[in-house]
Design a protein around this motif. Sequence first.
Motif, short mmCIF file in Angstrom:
data_model
loop_
_atom_site.label_atom_id
_atom_site.label_comp_id
_atom_site.label_asym_id
_atom_site.label_seq_id
_atom_site.Cartn_x
_atom_site.Cartn_y
_atom_site.Cartn_z
N LEU A 1 63.28 36.98 41.83
CA LEU A 1 63.57 35.75 41.11
C LEU A 1 64.50 34.86 41.94
CD1 LEU A 1 63.44 34.00 38.54
CD2 LEU A 1 65.46 35.25 37.75
N GLY A 2 65.50 35.47 42.57
CA GLY A 2 66.42 34.69 43.39
C GLY A 2 65.72 34.02 44.55
N ILE A 3 64.87 34.76 45.24
CA ILE A 3 64.14 34.22 46.38
C ILE A 3 63.19 33.12 45.93
CG2 ILE A 3 62.49 34.78 48.21
CD1 ILE A 3 63.88 37.62 48.20
N ALA A 4 62.46 33.35 44.83
CA ALA A 4 61.55 32.33 44.31
C ALA A 4 62.31 31.08 43.88
CB ALA A 4 60.76 32.89 43.12
N SER A 5 63.47 31.26 43.27
CA SER A 5 64.29 30.12 42.85
C SER A 5 64.79 29.33 44.05
CB SER A 5 65.48 30.59 42.01
OG SER A 5 65.05 31.20 40.82
N LEU A 6 65.13 30.01 45.12
CA LEU A 6 65.56 29.34 46.35
C LEU A 6 64.40 28.54 46.93
CD1 LEU A 6 67.89 28.98 48.39
CD2 LEU A 6 66.96 30.94 49.62
N LEU A 7 63.22 29.13 46.95
CA LEU A 7 62.04 28.44 47.48
C LEU A 7 61.66 27.23 46.64
CD1 LEU A 7 59.89 31.55 48.45
CD2 LEU A 7 60.90 29.88 50.03
N ASN A 8 61.91 27.30 45.33
CA ASN A 8 61.56 26.20 44.43
C ASN A 8 62.67 25.18 44.25
OD1 ASN A 8 59.01 27.28 43.92
ND2 ASN A 8 59.79 28.59 42.30
N GLY A 9 63.79 25.37 44.94
CA GLY A 9 64.89 24.42 44.84
C GLY A 9 65.71 24.54 43.57
N GLN A 10 65.63 25.68 42.88
CA GLN A 10 66.35 25.86 41.64
C GLN A 10 67.69 26.56 41.82
OE1 GLN A 10 63.38 27.99 39.46
NE2 GLN A 10 62.39 26.13 38.73
N THR A 11 67.99 27.00 43.03
CA THR A 11 69.27 27.63 43.31
C THR A 11 69.70 27.29 44.73
OG1 THR A 11 70.53 29.69 43.08
CG2 THR A 11 68.40 29.86 44.16
N ASP A 12 70.98 27.40 44.98
CA ASP A 12 71.51 27.11 46.30
C ASP A 12 71.59 28.36 47.18
OD1 ASP A 12 72.10 24.32 45.71
OD2 ASP A 12 73.65 25.13 44.39
N ILE A 13 71.88 29.49 46.55
CA ILE A 13 72.04 30.75 47.27
C ILE A 13 71.28 31.83 46.51
CG2 ILE A 13 73.67 32.54 48.02
CD1 ILE A 13 75.81 30.34 48.13
#
Length: 109
Positions: A59-71
Amino acid sequence: MKYLMWLFVIILASCSNSGKSIKIKSSDTEVNMALSLAGNFYKVNQDFLAAVSGGGSGLGIASLLNGQTDIANSLRTLDIEERSLLKVRGLSDTNGQLAVLTLSIQPST
């Protein structure tokens, strides 16, 4: 009343237009460590807000790829597809060891 005060603080912080917020998605295993690191970061940088949530490495990696998280911090290493997607999106893949995970097993007798 106590809950209303916290709700007000959360709404006020989320309405801030300072742009000084950091979103961190963490693996479930590392979420407590990420919370501790964010707390220590805040002690030195009180003008930044850090929001930490778990959900798993994927989820963290997907969120990073989708611009939904910074780290995004992950317990596992990134696979080849994830690395290539990061590269395509112009994101850096910084690998570093934050901690060593150990496991102890007590045999039943």
